[in-house]
Design a protein around this motif. Structure first.
Motif, PDB file in Angstrom:
ATOM      1  N   GLY A 103       0.775  -1.038  -0.032  1.00  0.00           N
ATOM      2  CA  GLY A 103      -0.040   0.094  -0.071  1.00  0.00           C
ATOM      3  C   GLY A 103       0.866   1.223  -0.098  1.00  0.00           C
ATOM      4  O   GLY A 103       0.605   2.247  -0.789  1.00  0.00           O
ATOM      5  N   LEU A 104       1.718   1.107   0.941  1.00  0.00           N
ATOM      6  CA  LEU A 104       2.604   2.474   0.932  1.00  0.00           C
ATOM      7  C   LEU A 104       3.405   2.781  -0.143  1.00  0.00           C
ATOM      8  O   LEU A 104       3.766   3.996  -0.418  1.00  0.00           O
ATOM      9  CB  LEU A 104       3.327   2.799   2.473  1.00  0.00           C
ATOM     10  CG  LEU A 104       2.587   2.814   3.692  1.00  0.00           C
ATOM     11  CD1 LEU A 104       3.192   2.952   4.698  1.00  0.00           C
ATOM     12  CD2 LEU A 104       1.440   4.046   3.269  1.00  0.00           C
ATOM     13  N   TYR A 105       3.852   1.522  -0.605  1.00  0.00           N
ATOM     14  CA  TYR A 105       4.882   1.651  -1.659  1.00  0.00           C
ATOM     15  C   TYR A 105       4.249   2.312  -2.975  1.00  0.00           C
ATOM     16  O   TYR A 105       4.631   3.036  -3.791  1.00  0.00           O
ATOM     17  CB  TYR A 105       5.104   0.039  -2.109  1.00  0.00           C
ATOM     18  CG  TYR A 105       5.801  -0.044  -3.670  1.00  0.00           C
ATOM     19  CD1 TYR A 105       7.173   0.298  -3.969  1.00  0.00           C
ATOM     20  CD2 TYR A 105       5.034  -0.654  -4.394  1.00  0.00           C
ATOM     21  CE1 TYR A 105       7.584   0.148  -5.219  1.00  0.00           C
ATOM     22  CE2 TYR A 105       5.284  -0.923  -5.666  1.00  0.00           C
ATOM     23  CZ  TYR A 105       6.536  -0.564  -6.081  1.00  0.00           C
ATOM     24  OH  TYR A 105       7.359  -0.767  -7.421  1.00  0.00           O
ATOM     25  N   LEU A 106       2.930   1.955  -3.167  1.00  0.00           N
ATOM     26  CA  LEU A 106       2.085   2.369  -4.344  1.00  0.00           C
ATOM     27  C   LEU A 106       1.812   3.946  -4.144  1.00  0.00           C
ATOM     28  O   LEU A 106       1.852   4.565  -4.943  1.00  0.00           O
ATOM     29  CB  LEU A 106       0.691   1.599  -4.428  1.00  0.00           C
ATOM     30  CG  LEU A 106       0.771   0.023  -4.827  1.00  0.00           C
ATOM     31  CD1 LEU A 106      -0.617  -0.561  -4.736  1.00  0.00           C
ATOM     32  CD2 LEU A 106       1.380  -0.024  -6.165  1.00  0.00           C
ATOM     33  N   CYS A 107       1.668   4.230  -2.786  1.00  0.00           N
ATOM     34  CA  CYS A 107       1.371   5.636  -2.514  1.00  0.00           C
ATOM     35  C   CYS A 107       2.689   6.403  -2.842  1.00  0.00           C
ATOM     36  O   CYS A 107       2.430   7.306  -3.488  1.00  0.00           O
ATOM     37  CB  CYS A 107       1.143   5.538  -0.834  1.00  0.00           C
ATOM     38  SG  CYS A 107      -0.453   5.352  -0.402  1.00  0.00           S
ATOM     39  N   ARG A 108       3.701   5.919  -2.599  1.00  0.00           N
ATOM     40  CA  ARG A 108       5.057   6.772  -2.833  1.00  0.00           C
ATOM     41  C   ARG A 108       5.332   6.964  -4.298  1.00  0.00           C
ATOM     42  O   ARG A 108       5.647   7.977  -4.796  1.00  0.00           O
ATOM     43  CB  ARG A 108       6.139   6.098  -2.235  1.00  0.00           C
ATOM     44  CG  ARG A 108       7.622   6.583  -2.744  1.00  0.00           C
ATOM     45  CD  ARG A 108       7.851   7.955  -2.385  1.00  0.00           C
ATOM     46  NE  ARG A 108       7.851   8.262  -1.088  1.00  0.00           N
ATOM     47  CZ  ARG A 108       9.026   8.197  -0.163  1.00  0.00           C
ATOM     48  NH1 ARG A 108      10.022   7.692  -1.068  1.00  0.00           N
ATOM     49  NH2 ARG A 108       9.022   8.606   1.004  1.00  0.00           N
ATOM     50  N   ARG A 109       4.930   5.772  -5.141  1.00  0.00           N
ATOM     51  CA  ARG A 109       4.992   5.994  -6.508  1.00  0.00           C
ATOM     52  C   ARG A 109       4.037   7.004  -7.220  1.00  0.00           C
ATOM     53  O   ARG A 109       4.398   7.667  -7.914  1.00  0.00           O
ATOM     54  CB  ARG A 109       4.934   4.615  -7.358  1.00  0.00           C
ATOM     55  CG  ARG A 109       5.833   3.519  -7.055  1.00  0.00           C
ATOM     56  CD  ARG A 109       6.038   2.259  -7.647  1.00  0.00           C
ATOM     57  NE  ARG A 109       5.846   2.778  -9.119  1.00  0.00           N
ATOM     58  CZ  ARG A 109       5.793   1.870  -9.998  1.00  0.00           C
ATOM     59  NH1 ARG A 109       5.629   0.491  -9.875  1.00  0.00           N
ATOM     60  NH2 ARG A 109       5.684   2.176 -11.354  1.00  0.00           N
ATOM     61  N   ILE A 110       2.745   7.081  -6.757  1.00  0.00           N
ATOM     62  CA  ILE A 110       1.819   7.909  -7.020  1.00  0.00           C
ATOM     63  C   ILE A 110       1.981   9.318  -6.842  1.00  0.00           C
ATOM     64  O   ILE A 110       1.863  10.195  -7.549  1.00  0.00           O
ATOM     65  CB  ILE A 110       0.347   7.336  -6.450  1.00  0.00           C
ATOM     66  CG1 ILE A 110      -0.093   6.170  -7.089  1.00  0.00           C
ATOM     67  CG2 ILE A 110      -0.640   8.442  -6.906  1.00  0.00           C
ATOM     68  CD1 ILE A 110      -1.444   5.514  -6.260  1.00  0.00           C
TER      69      ILE A 110
END
Length: 350
Positions: free
Chosen positions: A311-318
């Protein structure tokens, strides 16, 4: 012997020059009636023997290398798809024919490298095709599973049940929906640049939409929600930004057993600053630098045993694509504060 013949054929010019030199050596000595011609002839024969010894040693190395190449060719011959392939204007058949068609050791190595490149290209193409098929399947699955999830949610709402079990069922259903959204987002990440639609969006509306979605979690856990100043508009992509808000709020609720969650925003010269703060269990200092790494769950994730670290990995990319800086401050046992800094060019006043 076949490979030795290949060696002699490749070195025929050098062999010819060696013999010619010895013959000229003796011939010139004979024509000019050099004294001690026998000694001169002995020196010529000795030099010839030394050259031949060196040549045989080189030949042994040559044959060994050719055998290794032939063995590798044989491995390619057993692999389907490479037979009779045209490489550099040459058609290659069986392994032995491929070796024999190479005029020199360098040619054989070049053909071998060409075969390796072709095989690697075939494998990459096959992998891409399989990966595309898997991606299409998961994308189709995530879209289709959303239909029964929506149907179950509608049935629960129509039933109008307000007991404890009903709220727990809604919570578990929300978790399923969240996991499905995470899979769908993960699949779409590669094409996020083409999918972004930047427009003016109300920060207050985006936050309240997320809070409404997770209202059942606030009720089940008895958490207090405090909303500060949010009356402003930002230029962002509502879908992608909303996904990140959901992930951040979900994490805060998950690791907050009691107390409250506070969200607010303020404008600064550089842009808008939005924060989400909770009174949860916090994050260990050694885990804090890695919380956005793919697959990292940390101490809290191991306690939860259901954390994916995605979840947080995707947030950082977004956030990187949206030009948003994210800062997480936390102290174990004292809660966590997540701050989003949206640049001024993405900010308008409501």
């Amino acid at each position: 012997m076949r490979l030795w013949f290949c060696y002699f054929r490749e070195k025929k010019l050098l062999i010819f020059m060696t013999v010619l030199t010895a013959v000229l050596y003796v011939t010139v000595g004979s024509l000019y009636h050099i004294e001690n011609l026998e000694k001169l002839l002995y020196a010529a024969v000795l030099s010839f023997v030394l050259w031949m010894t060196a040549g045989v040693r080189q030949g042994i190395k040559y044959v060994r290398k050719r055998k290794e190449i032939e063995m590798i060719f044989g491995q390619f011959e057993k692999s389907p798809g490479w037979m009779f392939r045209e490489l550099g204007g040459k058609w290659l058949g069986a392994a032995q024919e491929g070796i024999d068609s190479a005029g020199t050791l360098e040619d054989a190595l070049e053909m071998l490298l060409a075969l390796i490149c072709v095989k690697q290209s075939e494998r990459e193409k096959l992998w891409e095709e399989r990966n595309a098929e898997s991606g299409d399947y998961y994308l189709m699955w995530t879209h289709q599973i959303k239909t029964p999830i929506s149907a179950v949610k509608l049935l629960l709402e129509r039933a109008g049940m307000q007991d404890r079990d009903s709220f727990l069922m809604k919570e578990e259903l929300l978790k399923i929906e969240q996991y499905v959204e995470m899979v769908l987002t993960f699949q779409r990440m590669e094409g996020i640049s083409a999918d972004l639609v930047l427009e003016k969006r109300s920060l207050d509306a985006l936050v309240r939409q997320t809070v409404k979605k997770y209202a059942v979690l606030f009720i089940n856990r008895g958490l207090e929600l405090e909303l500060g100043e949010l009356d402003m508009e930002i230029v962002t992509d509502g879908k992608w930004f909303g996904f990140c808000l959901e992930q951040l709020l979900s994490n805060s609720i998950k690791y907050t057993q009691k107390g409250k969650i506070h969200m607010g925003a303020r404008t600064e010269a550089e842009g808008v600053v939005f924060w989400l703060e909770d009174t949860g269990i916090g994050i260990r200092s050694e885990d804090l630098p890695r919380i956005f790494d793919r697959g990292f769950t940390g101490y809290n994730g191991r306690l939860d045993k259901k954390s994916t670290g995605i979840g947080l990995y995707l947030c950082r990319r977004i956030f990187n694509h949206l030009g948003i800086t994210v800062i997480v401050e936390s102290e174990e046992g004292q809660g966590t504060k997540t701050t989003l800094k949206i640049p001024a060019e993405n900010l308008t006043k409501a």
